[in-house]
Design an enzyme around this catalytic site. Structure first.
Site, short mmCIF file in Angstrom:
data_model
loop_
_atom_site.label_atom_id
_atom_site.label_comp_id
_atom_site.label_asym_id
_atom_site.label_seq_id
_atom_site.Cartn_x
_atom_site.Cartn_y
_atom_site.Cartn_z
N LYS A 123 0.84 -1.21 0.00
CA LYS A 123 0.00 0.00 0.00
C LYS A 123 0.87 1.25 0.00
CE LYS A 123 -0.21 -0.26 5.03
NZ LYS A 123 -0.95 -0.85 6.17
N TYR A 168 17.51 29.68 7.73
CA TYR A 168 16.36 30.46 8.20
C TYR A 168 16.36 30.56 9.72
CZ TYR A 168 14.05 30.22 3.62
OH TYR A 168 13.72 30.34 2.30
#
Ligand SMILES: *Cc1c(COP(=O)(O)O)cnc(C)c1O
Length: 366
Positions: A42, A262
């Protein structure tokens, strides 16, 4: 003036080692000898690519398990003719048509699905697993309903019983007693009815032999990560299938005390070389990874420093003066177990694998 020309070949890439995948299936066979195997592929085979994984394993497993109908239909349309089991079962009458057309087995966990099947009986019988909730309280019938259910389902024209299934909630934790409780409850479900039984996920296969029953359902262990808390994949003889890597885009000098990335959450403790790596959260590398995170370059582990950005992250190159633009940096896989990276990111290998985004090239070998 530039001194020489460097070309950086290839961006972020997940190399998928299909020989390692087959090796890991061998570990399943060793641990659960004689049991039938439903390989769980899956969610794009946990990010490894559903179709190539199915093609690599098709001759060696007894069935594939998918979560949803559309995943199973895609496999059929790509020419996979192995038995397919849909773990969440049908949601609509259309799903039943698809299941019939594509010969899909369905897991039935609720009365609304039985009603769908019954209303659609003119289409002919479908293969169905019946799922019981033995303690996880996610999907499944109450074991107390088992006898009543079997009476309803013995011989209707709209359903063929393939087997009985349950799912283990805490099998990753060897000291947790929930698993014993679940195994005991499953033993009370239609004892002696002769139907096939399936309980074990990867953790069940490795740690709970009493859960093996007739069919095992390995997912994570096929991809070479450890499903057991506190146990390394290596110690379980599992080999990493995915190696996620990216190129070094730049090597920079950063003076002592200067911030990196950042927010400037990390500052260079001395004058140093910094490597900028071409992978970020836009590729699925976790932005929330902790301070202990490392990447692998030329066989050496390097600290990941500063905030991970969308397309890049930075590594501290102290101690690796030979690092060059274009070098490949491993984020997890061969040489750097995904289980470790998952711990640094306070998550599990499942989410790291499933999170690798579509822009990361998959390169199949082995
Ligand atoms: C995903 C899933 C599995 C596989 O679990 P792993 O922990 O990856 O081995 C097995 N059974 C069901 C019902 C699942 O949803």
């Amino acid at each position: 003036m530039p001194t020489s020309i460097t070309e950086v070949a290839g961006g972020a890439c997940a190399r998928i080692d299909l020989a390692a995948l087959r090796h890991n299936l061998g570990v399943v066979r060793d641990r659960a000898p004689g049991r039938r195997v439903m390989a769980v592929i899956k969610s794009q085979a946990y990010g490894h690519g559903m179709l190539p994984v199915a093609q690599a394993l098709r001759e060696q497993v007894d069935a594939f398990a998918l979560a949803r109908i559309d995943e199973a239909v895609a496999l059929r349309e790509a020419g996979i003719d192995a038995p397919l089991v849909v773990l969440e079962g049908p949601l609509t009458a259309d799903d039943l048509g698809l299941a019939r057309r594509h010969d899909l087995a369905l897991v039935i966990h609720d009365l609304h699905q039985l009603a769908l099947l019954q209303a659609d009986m003119s289409g002919g019988a479908l293969d169905c697993w019946i799922k019981f909730d033995t303690g996880m309280h996610r999907l499944g019938f109450d074991p107390a309903q088992a006898d009543w259910l079997l009476e309803q389902l013995r011989a209707p024209p709209w359903l063929r019983l393939a087997g009985l299934m349950t799912h283990l909630a805490n099998a990753d934790d060897l000291s947790d007693t929930t698993t014993e409780t679940q195994l005991a409850r499953m033993r009370t479900v239609l004892p002696g009815c002769g139907l096939a039984r399936s309980l074990a996920n990867s953790a069940g296969i490795l740690a709970w032999p009493d859960s093996h029953a007739d069919w095992v359902r390995p997912g994570l262990m096929l991809y070479g990560a450890s499903p057991l808390t506190g146990r390394d994949a290596d110690a379980l003889d599992l080999r990493p299938v995915m190696t996620l890597s990216a190129p070094l885009l730049a090597v920079r000098r950063v003076p002592r005390g200067e911030p990196v990335g950042y927010g400037g959450t990390w500052r260079a403790p001395e004058d140093l070389s910094l490597g900028v790596v071409g992978i970020g959260y836009g590729d699925g590398y976790p932005r929330h990874i902790g301070q202990a995170a490392q990447a692998l370059l030329r066989g050496r582990r390097l600290p990941v420093v500063g905030r991970v950005s969308m397309d890049m992250l930075m590594v501290d190159l102290r101690g690796l003066p030979e690092a060059r633009v274009g070098d490949r940096v491993t984020l997890w896989g061969e040489g750097l177990p995904v289980d470790e990276v998952a711990r640094w990111a306070d998550t599990i290998p499942y989410t790291l694998f499933c999170g690798v985004t579509a822009r990361v090239a998959r390169d199949y070998g082995g």
